[in-house]
Design an enzyme around this catalytic site. Structure first.
Site, PDB file in Angstrom:
ATOM      1  N   SER A 176       0.841  -1.193   0.000  1.00 19.48           N
ATOM      2  CA  SER A 176       0.000   0.000   0.000  1.00 19.48           C
ATOM      3  C   SER A 176       0.884   1.254   0.000  1.00 19.48           C
ATOM      4  O   SER A 176       1.726   1.387  -0.884  1.00 19.48           O
ATOM      5  CB  SER A 176      -0.944  -0.079   1.197  1.00 19.48           C
ATOM      6  OG  SER A 176      -2.101   0.684   0.989  1.00 19.48           O
TER       7      SER A 176
ATOM      8  N   HIS B 130      -7.466  -5.930   0.452  1.00 18.53           N
ATOM      9  CA  HIS B 130      -6.294  -5.082   0.656  1.00 18.53           C
ATOM     10  C   HIS B 130      -5.219  -5.782   1.492  1.00 18.53           C
ATOM     11  O   HIS B 130      -4.032  -5.593   1.249  1.00 18.53           O
ATOM     12  CB  HIS B 130      -6.734  -3.766   1.303  1.00 18.53           C
ATOM     13  CG  HIS B 130      -5.722  -2.662   1.160  1.00 18.53           C
ATOM     14  ND1 HIS B 130      -5.274  -2.225  -0.076  1.00 18.53           N
ATOM     15  CD2 HIS B 130      -5.063  -1.923   2.083  1.00 18.53           C
ATOM     16  CE1 HIS B 130      -4.393  -1.258   0.115  1.00 18.53           C
ATOM     17  NE2 HIS B 130      -4.240  -1.065   1.405  1.00 18.53           N
TER      18      HIS B 130
ATOM     19  N   ASP C 226     -10.031  -6.080  -3.601  1.00 18.73           N
ATOM     20  CA  ASP C 226      -9.537  -4.947  -2.808  1.00 18.73           C
ATOM     21  C   ASP C 226     -10.494  -3.759  -2.961  1.00 18.73           C
ATOM     22  O   ASP C 226     -10.609  -3.200  -4.055  1.00 18.73           O
ATOM     23  CB  ASP C 226      -8.133  -4.566  -3.287  1.00 18.73           C
ATOM     24  CG  ASP C 226      -7.471  -3.526  -2.397  1.00 18.73           C
ATOM     25  OD1 ASP C 226      -8.190  -2.770  -1.710  1.00 18.73           O
ATOM     26  OD2 ASP C 226      -6.228  -3.452  -2.396  1.00 18.73           O
TER      27      ASP C 226
HETATM   28  N1  TYC Z   1      -2.824   3.479   1.446  1.00 16.92           N
HETATM   29  C1  TYC Z   1      -3.375   2.914   2.677  1.00 16.92           C
HETATM   30  C2  TYC Z   1      -2.316   2.065   3.317  1.00 16.92           C
HETATM   31  O1  TYC Z   1      -1.168   2.320   3.153  1.00 16.92           O
HETATM   32  C3  TYC Z   1      -4.595   2.115   2.442  1.00 16.92           C
HETATM   33  C4  TYC Z   1      -5.712   2.896   1.854  1.00 16.92           C
HETATM   34  C5  TYC Z   1      -5.987   2.845   0.512  1.00 16.92           C
HETATM   35  C6  TYC Z   1      -6.517   3.651   2.661  1.00 16.92           C
HETATM   36  C7  TYC Z   1      -7.049   3.517  -0.007  1.00 16.92           C
HETATM   37  C8  TYC Z   1      -7.591   4.335   2.169  1.00 16.92           C
HETATM   38  O2  TYC Z   1      -8.899   4.941   0.358  1.00 16.92           O
HETATM   39  C9  TYC Z   1      -7.862   4.262   0.825  1.00 16.92           C
HETATM   40  N2  TYC Z   1      -2.646   1.049   4.099  1.00 16.92           N
END
Ligand code: TYC
Length: 254
Positions: A102, A235, A207
């Site tokens: 992420s 995710h 995801d």
């Molecule tokens: N990028 C976040 C992370 O590093 C996860 C995430 C993605 C949160 C998208 C919100 O809308 C979103 N875990």
């Protein structure tokens, strides 16, 4: 056994965990507000300790790398990338692979582009190189942490206390929203052609946070990339399907 420590890097004390004694050094890069402990327990446990030396770090202001308090200047991903690279140098690794989840995957992409001679291979999952209008909508829908599920929220509140978590998460939403002011909402789009190492992009087809056009763009823009999709993955596919994920990554790193 997992060894823990702190190293002074770029003016801050960064906390890390280290395990395994293999020749191939790997840095695990956590997601937003993440840490080795919250994000990578199955990897610290499950990756082959004979083949790999695995390091997980808590980016500045996250996890046990506090102080400083976390902030989100427009270069925060680049700052995390420089910190991760410098931590590995400080620990004595000059040639290593990066595994980024992420936000940590964004950081890993930038690090690989900035430092091609040091990065052997790269694995990113749940990551994006730009922020679209659709992403902005998703960010704002998760801004209020009181609406998160108990299972997602509890580890963060235990790590940070409810108030620091709530405030820092909201600051993260503002921080990542800044990128919409860049052309094409770029976070690191223009760096992708400079990622020269073999790259594995993993994506969970279920995801809800990261729409599937993101891994497609990574696949198209990174010269030596391949995509692996996990049909049931969301995710947190590396936590939920840890054995499958670890096997996939180890085969790629060989
Ligand atoms: N990028 C976040 C992370 O590093 C996860 C995430 C993605 C949160 C998208 C919100 O809308 C979103 N875990």
């Amino acid at each position: 056994a997992v060894k823990t420590g702190k190293e002074s890097v770029n003016g801050v004390d960064l906390y890390y965990q280290q395990t395994g004694g293999g020749d191939h050094a790997v840095l695990l890069m956590p997601g937003a507000l993440g840490s080795g402990e919250t994000d990578f327990e199955p990897q610290l446990k499950g990756l082959d300790k004979k083949r790999f030396t695995v390091v997980a770090f808590d980016p500045r202001g996250y996890g046990k790398s506090q102080p400083p308090l976390r902030d989100f200047p427009s270069d925060f991903f680049h700052r995390d990338a420089r910190d991760g690279l410098q931590l590995m140098q400080t620990l004595g690794f000059s040639h290593f692979s990066l595994l980024g989840w992420s936000d940590g995957g964004i950081t890993a992409l930038i690090a690989a582009a900035l430092s091609p001679t040091n990065v052997r291979k790269l694995v990113v999952w749940g990551s994006n190189a730009y922020v679209s209008q659709e992403d902005l909508g998703i960010y704002n829908s998760v801004r209020d942490v009181s609406r998160w599920s108990e299972r997602m929220r509890r580890p963060m509140e235990e790590m940070y206390g409810a108030e620091y978590f709530r405030n820092t998460w909201s600051a993260w939403v503002d921080g990542i929203s800044q990128f919409t002011h860049n052309p094409q909402g770029s976070i690191c789009l223009e760096l992708l052609p400079q990622v020269s190492c073999p790259t594995l992009v993993v994506h969970g087809q279920k995801d809800p946070m990261v729409p599937s056009f993101h891994p497609q763009v990574l696949l198209q823009q990174i010269p030596n990339a391949r995509l692996h999709e996990m049909a049931e993955g969301k995710h947190n596919l590396h936590l939920r399907f840890a054995d499958e994920f670890n096997r996939l990554v180890q085969a790629f790193l060989l």
